[in-house]
Design a protein around this motif. Structure first.
Motif, PDB file in Angstrom:
ATOM      1  N   TYR A 109       0.802  -1.241  -0.058  1.00  0.00           N
ATOM      2  CA  TYR A 109       0.060  -0.076   0.163  1.00  0.00           C
ATOM      3  C   TYR A 109       0.728   1.105   0.069  1.00  0.00           C
ATOM      4  CZ  TYR A 109      -4.237   2.255   0.872  1.00  0.00           C
ATOM      5  OH  TYR A 109      -5.601   3.401   0.733  1.00  0.00           O
ATOM      6  N   PHE A 110       1.867   1.446   0.911  1.00  0.00           N
ATOM      7  CA  PHE A 110       2.652   2.607   0.851  1.00  0.00           C
ATOM      8  C   PHE A 110       3.592   2.715  -0.416  1.00  0.00           C
ATOM      9  CE2 PHE A 110       6.600   0.777   2.769  1.00  0.00           C
ATOM     10  CZ  PHE A 110       7.512   1.565   2.056  1.00  0.00           C
ATOM     11  N   VAL A 111       4.073   1.706  -0.923  1.00  0.00           N
ATOM     12  CA  VAL A 111       4.944   1.710  -2.362  1.00  0.00           C
ATOM     13  C   VAL A 111       3.993   2.326  -3.199  1.00  0.00           C
ATOM     14  CG1 VAL A 111       5.792   0.569  -4.099  1.00  0.00           C
ATOM     15  CG2 VAL A 111       6.422   0.133  -1.474  1.00  0.00           C
ATOM     16  N   PHE A 112       2.660   1.765  -3.283  1.00  0.00           N
ATOM     17  CA  PHE A 112       1.710   2.174  -4.222  1.00  0.00           C
ATOM     18  C   PHE A 112       1.565   3.519  -4.025  1.00  0.00           C
ATOM     19  CE2 PHE A 112      -2.886   3.096  -4.967  1.00  0.00           C
ATOM     20  CZ  PHE A 112      -3.072   2.880  -6.329  1.00  0.00           C
ATOM     21  N   SER A 113       1.016   4.014  -2.996  1.00  0.00           N
ATOM     22  CA  SER A 113       0.914   5.576  -2.761  1.00  0.00           C
ATOM     23  C   SER A 113       2.147   6.447  -2.874  1.00  0.00           C
ATOM     24  CB  SER A 113       0.394   5.553  -1.261  1.00  0.00           C
ATOM     25  OG  SER A 113      -0.478   5.076  -0.720  1.00  0.00           O
ATOM     26  N   THR A 114       3.354   5.852  -2.670  1.00  0.00           N
ATOM     27  CA  THR A 114       4.411   6.676  -3.067  1.00  0.00           C
ATOM     28  C   THR A 114       4.403   6.846  -4.373  1.00  0.00           C
ATOM     29  OG1 THR A 114       5.530   5.785  -1.079  1.00  0.00           O
ATOM     30  CG2 THR A 114       6.975   6.822  -2.769  1.00  0.00           C
ATOM     31  N   SER A 115       4.308   5.848  -5.150  1.00  0.00           N
ATOM     32  CA  SER A 115       4.272   6.072  -6.780  1.00  0.00           C
ATOM     33  C   SER A 115       3.572   7.070  -7.215  1.00  0.00           C
ATOM     34  CB  SER A 115       3.987   4.681  -7.526  1.00  0.00           C
ATOM     35  OG  SER A 115       5.030   3.729  -7.028  1.00  0.00           O
ATOM     36  N   VAL A 116       2.172   7.105  -6.575  1.00  0.00           N
ATOM     37  CA  VAL A 116       1.246   8.118  -7.065  1.00  0.00           C
ATOM     38  C   VAL A 116       1.780   9.684  -6.656  1.00  0.00           C
ATOM     39  CG1 VAL A 116      -1.053   9.083  -6.678  1.00  0.00           C
ATOM     40  CG2 VAL A 116      -0.758   6.455  -6.856  1.00  0.00           C
ATOM     41  N   GLY A 117       2.346   9.736  -5.384  1.00  0.00           N
ATOM     42  CA  GLY A 117       2.919  11.293  -4.995  1.00  0.00           C
ATOM     43  C   GLY A 117       4.209  11.291  -5.889  1.00  0.00           C
ATOM     44  N   ASP A 118       5.095  10.447  -6.428  1.00  0.00           N
ATOM     45  CA  ASP A 118       6.220  10.706  -7.252  1.00  0.00           C
ATOM     46  C   ASP A 118       5.744  11.378  -8.533  1.00  0.00           C
ATOM     47  OD1 ASP A 118       8.009  10.073  -5.358  1.00  0.00           O
ATOM     48  OD2 ASP A 118       7.964   7.926  -6.285  1.00  0.00           O
ATOM     49  N   VAL A 120       2.824  12.839  -9.171  1.00  0.00           N
ATOM     50  CA  VAL A 120       2.257  14.268  -8.895  1.00  0.00           C
ATOM     51  C   VAL A 120       3.462  15.245  -8.727  1.00  0.00           C
ATOM     52  CG1 VAL A 120       1.189  15.902  -7.144  1.00  0.00           C
ATOM     53  CG2 VAL A 120       0.037  13.491  -7.558  1.00  0.00           C
ATOM     54  N   LEU A 121       4.488  14.940  -8.154  1.00  0.00           N
ATOM     55  CA  LEU A 121       5.613  15.625  -7.853  1.00  0.00           C
ATOM     56  C   LEU A 121       6.136  16.030  -9.340  1.00  0.00           C
ATOM     57  CD1 LEU A 121       7.473  14.356  -4.755  1.00  0.00           C
ATOM     58  CD2 LEU A 121       6.100  16.537  -4.758  1.00  0.00           C
ATOM     59  N   ILE A 122       6.629  15.034 -10.156  1.00  0.00           N
ATOM     60  CA  ILE A 122       6.980  15.011 -11.465  1.00  0.00           C
ATOM     61  C   ILE A 122       6.016  16.075 -12.518  1.00  0.00           C
ATOM     62  CG2 ILE A 122       7.305  13.948 -13.770  1.00  0.00           C
ATOM     63  CD1 ILE A 122       8.244  11.675 -11.894  1.00  0.00           C
ATOM     64  N   SER A 123       4.638  16.065 -12.230  1.00  0.00           N
ATOM     65  CA  SER A 123       3.916  16.890 -12.937  1.00  0.00           C
ATOM     66  C   SER A 123       4.024  18.419 -12.511  1.00  0.00           C
ATOM     67  CB  SER A 123       2.318  16.532 -12.706  1.00  0.00           C
ATOM     68  OG  SER A 123       2.125  15.037 -13.128  1.00  0.00           O
ATOM     69  N   ARG A 146      14.680  16.576  -2.840  1.00  0.00           N
ATOM     70  CA  ARG A 146      15.182  15.928  -2.034  1.00  0.00           C
ATOM     71  C   ARG A 146      14.141  15.957  -0.810  1.00  0.00           C
ATOM     72  NH1 ARG A 146      21.528  16.422  -2.138  1.00  0.00           N
ATOM     73  NH2 ARG A 146      21.941  15.088  -3.860  1.00  0.00           N
ATOM     74  N   LEU A 147      13.590  17.123  -0.262  1.00  0.00           N
ATOM     75  CA  LEU A 147      12.753  17.161   0.759  1.00  0.00           C
ATOM     76  C   LEU A 147      11.585  16.675   0.475  1.00  0.00           C
ATOM     77  CD1 LEU A 147      12.301  18.382   3.478  1.00  0.00           C
ATOM     78  CD2 LEU A 147      12.058  20.716   2.646  1.00  0.00           C
ATOM     79  N   CYS A 148      11.023  17.301  -0.643  1.00  0.00           N
ATOM     80  CA  CYS A 148       9.642  16.921  -1.115  1.00  0.00           C
ATOM     81  C   CYS A 148       9.570  15.227  -1.276  1.00  0.00           C
ATOM     82  CB  CYS A 148       9.367  17.184  -2.492  1.00  0.00           C
ATOM     83  SG  CYS A 148       9.023  19.267  -2.622  1.00  0.00           S
ATOM     84  N   VAL A 149      10.537  14.520  -1.868  1.00  0.00           N
ATOM     85  CA  VAL A 149      10.766  13.194  -1.872  1.00  0.00           C
ATOM     86  C   VAL A 149      10.731  12.570  -0.611  1.00  0.00           C
ATOM     87  CG1 VAL A 149      11.999  11.122  -2.580  1.00  0.00           C
ATOM     88  CG2 VAL A 149      11.974  12.941  -4.163  1.00  0.00           C
ATOM     89  N   CYS A 150      11.407  13.166   0.613  1.00  0.00           N
ATOM     90  CA  CYS A 150      11.420  12.562   1.866  1.00  0.00           C
ATOM     91  C   CYS A 150      10.007  12.762   2.413  1.00  0.00           C
ATOM     92  CB  CYS A 150      12.176  13.179   2.528  1.00  0.00           C
ATOM     93  SG  CYS A 150      14.153  12.824   2.183  1.00  0.00           S
ATOM     94  N   MET A 151       9.240  13.851   2.116  1.00  0.00           N
ATOM     95  CA  MET A 151       8.063  14.107   2.740  1.00  0.00           C
ATOM     96  C   MET A 151       6.907  13.172   2.024  1.00  0.00           C
ATOM     97  SD  MET A 151       7.803  16.428   4.925  1.00  0.00           S
ATOM     98  CE  MET A 151       6.136  16.650   5.008  1.00  0.00           C
ATOM     99  N   CYS A 152       7.243  12.776   0.568  1.00  0.00           N
ATOM    100  CA  CYS A 152       6.440  11.913   0.052  1.00  0.00           C
ATOM    101  C   CYS A 152       6.382  10.549   0.508  1.00  0.00           C
ATOM    102  CB  CYS A 152       6.770  11.902  -1.538  1.00  0.00           C
ATOM    103  SG  CYS A 152       5.594  10.997  -2.545  1.00  0.00           S
ATOM    104  N   TRP A 153       7.426  10.002   0.836  1.00  0.00           N
ATOM    105  CA  TRP A 153       7.573   8.771   1.419  1.00  0.00           C
ATOM    106  C   TRP A 153       7.073   8.794   2.992  1.00  0.00           C
ATOM    107  CZ3 TRP A 153       9.561   4.096  -0.662  1.00  0.00           C
ATOM    108  CH2 TRP A 153       9.851   4.230  -1.892  1.00  0.00           C
ATOM    109  N   PHE A 154       7.431  10.038   3.579  1.00  0.00           N
ATOM    110  CA  PHE A 154       7.239   9.878   4.976  1.00  0.00           C
ATOM    111  C   PHE A 154       5.482  10.019   4.943  1.00  0.00           C
ATOM    112  CE2 PHE A 154       5.639  12.526   8.612  1.00  0.00           C
ATOM    113  CZ  PHE A 154       6.202  11.552   9.634  1.00  0.00           C
ATOM    114  N   CYS A 155       4.884  10.656   4.121  1.00  0.00           N
ATOM    115  CA  CYS A 155       3.447  10.750   4.434  1.00  0.00           C
ATOM    116  C   CYS A 155       2.789   9.413   3.952  1.00  0.00           C
ATOM    117  CB  CYS A 155       2.794  11.984   3.608  1.00  0.00           C
ATOM    118  SG  CYS A 155       3.363  13.660   3.929  1.00  0.00           S
TER     119      CYS A 155
END
Length: 327
Positions: A109-118, A120-123, A146-155
Motif C-alpha cells: 500500500y505505501f509503495v503504491f501511494s508513493t508512486s502516485v505521489g512521485d 504528482v511531484l513530476i507533474s 530531496r525534501l519533497c521526496v522525503c516528505m512523500c515517502w514519510f506521508c
C-alpha cells in the motif's frame, strides 16, 4: 480418507482450521506466474540501473532526476516485494505468519501511494519548468526536490499506517483459516482512499499537464518563428527551452503510461469484477514499473550512456562519478 484430506491441507495437524493447499495447475495460472516472475526480474534489473545511474553520476543530480530516482526506488520495490510476494500468496499457503501478512499488505500500500505521489511531484516539476521558467532555478532546487521526496515517502508510510492500523494491531483478523493471507480495510477507508490515492492525484496530474501542454505548444511555435533571428546569447536560452520542452514531452509520456496502467487497476480494485480480469489488470499495473526505465532508454541519451558505463564496469574506475553524461 482422513490422510488424503490432511495431505491437501496447509497445516495437516489443524484439521478444523487449516486452509486447503492451492493447486495452480491450470494453464492460465501457470502462464500468469511465469509472466509475473519474468516481469519481476525486468523491473528489478531496469530500475536498479536507474538508481545506480542517478546516484553515481554527479551531473545527473538534478531536481527532475531526484524525482525519477524516487520513482525508480518505488518501482524497484514493486519488483522485489509486490510481484514475488503476490505470486507466493496466490500460489502457496501462507506460512510466514499473520504479522508478516499484514506487513506485506502495508508495504504494498505505501509503495503504491508513493508512486502516485512521485507522479504528482513530476507533474508539478514540469509545470513550474514550462509555465514559470524564470522562477524554476530558485523554486525547484536539488535540496527542495530531496525534501519533497522525503516528505512523500514519510506521508505515504504515515497514511498507510492509519489505513492498516487494525490489521497491524490484530494480524490475521480477516483470515478465514490458517494458511491464508487476506487484509480487508473498512468501507470508510475505501472511500477516503478513493479520494486521496485516485481522484485528487489523477485530477491534479491531468490539470497540470493540460496547462503544460498548452504552454509548451505556444512556446514551440514561438521558438520556430524566431529561430533564424537570434543572437548567441538568445541561442543558449533557446537551447535551454528546447531541452525543457523535450523533458516535458518525455515525462508527459511517462505520466500518460502511468495513468493508462493506473486507472484500470484502481477501477477494478473497487468494483466487483471476475478474478481473471482483475489479474490481467493488476499485471498491467505492475508492468508500468517495467515500462518506466524503457521510456528513459528511448528518450534520454544520458540513461543509455550511463547504462553503458555500468555494464562495462567503467563506474568502478576512480573519478567515474564526474564523467559527463549530458554531452
Amino acid at each position: 480418507m482422513e490422510i488424503q484430506d490432511g495431505a491437501e491441507l496447509c497445516f495437516p495437524q489443524l484439521l478444523n482450521t487449516s486452509c486447503r493447499k492451492k493447486t495452480p495447475h491450470q494453464f492460465e495460472d501457470v502462464l500468469l506466474n511465469i509472466v509475473m516472475s519474468s516481469i519481476s526480474v525486468l523491473i528489478v534489473v531496469l530500475n536498479l540501473l536507474i538508481i545506480i545511474s542517478v546516484s553515481h553520476f554527479r551531473q545527473l543530480h538534478t531536481p527532475t532526476n531526484i524525482l525519477l530516482l524516487s520513482l525508480a526506488v518505488s518501482d524497484f520495490l514493486v519488483g522485489i516485494v509486490l510481484l514475488l510476494g503476490e505470486t507466493y500468496r496466490q500460489t502457496q499457503c501462507w506460512f510466514a505468519g499473520d504479522l508478516l501478512c499484514s506487513l506485506y499488505f502495508f508495504v504494498v500500500y505505501f509503495v503504491f501511494s508513493t508512486s502516485v505521489g512521485d507522479m504528482v511531484l513530476i507533474s508539478i516539476d514540469r509545470y513550474v519548468a514550462i509555465c514559470h521558467p524564470l522562477h524554476y532555478p530558485t523554486r525547484v532546487t536539488v535540496t527542495k526536490a530531496r525534501l519533497c521526496v522525503c516528505m512523500c515517502w514519510f506521508c505515504s508510510v504515515l497514511y498507510s499506517s492509519v489505513v492498516f492500523k487494525d490489521a497491524l494491531n490484530q494480524p490475521g483478523i480477516n483470515n478465514s483459516c490458517d494458511g491464508e493471507c487476506i487484509v480487508v480495510i473498512s468501507y470508510i477507508a475505501d472511500v477516503v482512499d478513493l479520494a486521496i490515492n485516485f481522484i485528487v492525484p489523477v485530477t491534479a496530474i491531468i490539470l497540470l499537464y493540460m496547462r503544460v501542454f498548452v504552454v509548451a505548444v505556444s512556446q514551440a511555435h514561438a521558438m520556430r518563428s524566431h529561430t533564424a533571428a537570434v543572437t548567441h546569447q538568445h541561442s543558449v536560452t533557446l537551447s535551454t527551452r528546447k531541452s525543457e520542452l523535450k523533458a516535458a514531452r518525455t515525462l508527459g509520456v511517462l505520466v500518460l503510461v502511468f495513468l493508462i496502467c493506473f486507472c484500470p487497476f484502481y477501477c477494478v480494485s473497487i468494483a466487483g469484477i471476475s478474478p481473471y480480469t482483475a489479474n490481467l489488470v493488476f499485471l498491467m499495473f505492475y508492468l508500468n514499473s517495467c515500462l518506466n526505465p524503457l521510456i528513459y532508454a528511448l528518450f534520454y541519451p544520458w540513461f543509455r550512456k550511463a547504462v553503458k558505463h555500468i555494464v562495462t564496469l567503467q563506474i568502478l574506475q576512480p573519478g567515474s562519478c564526474n564523467v559527463s553524461m549530458l554531452k
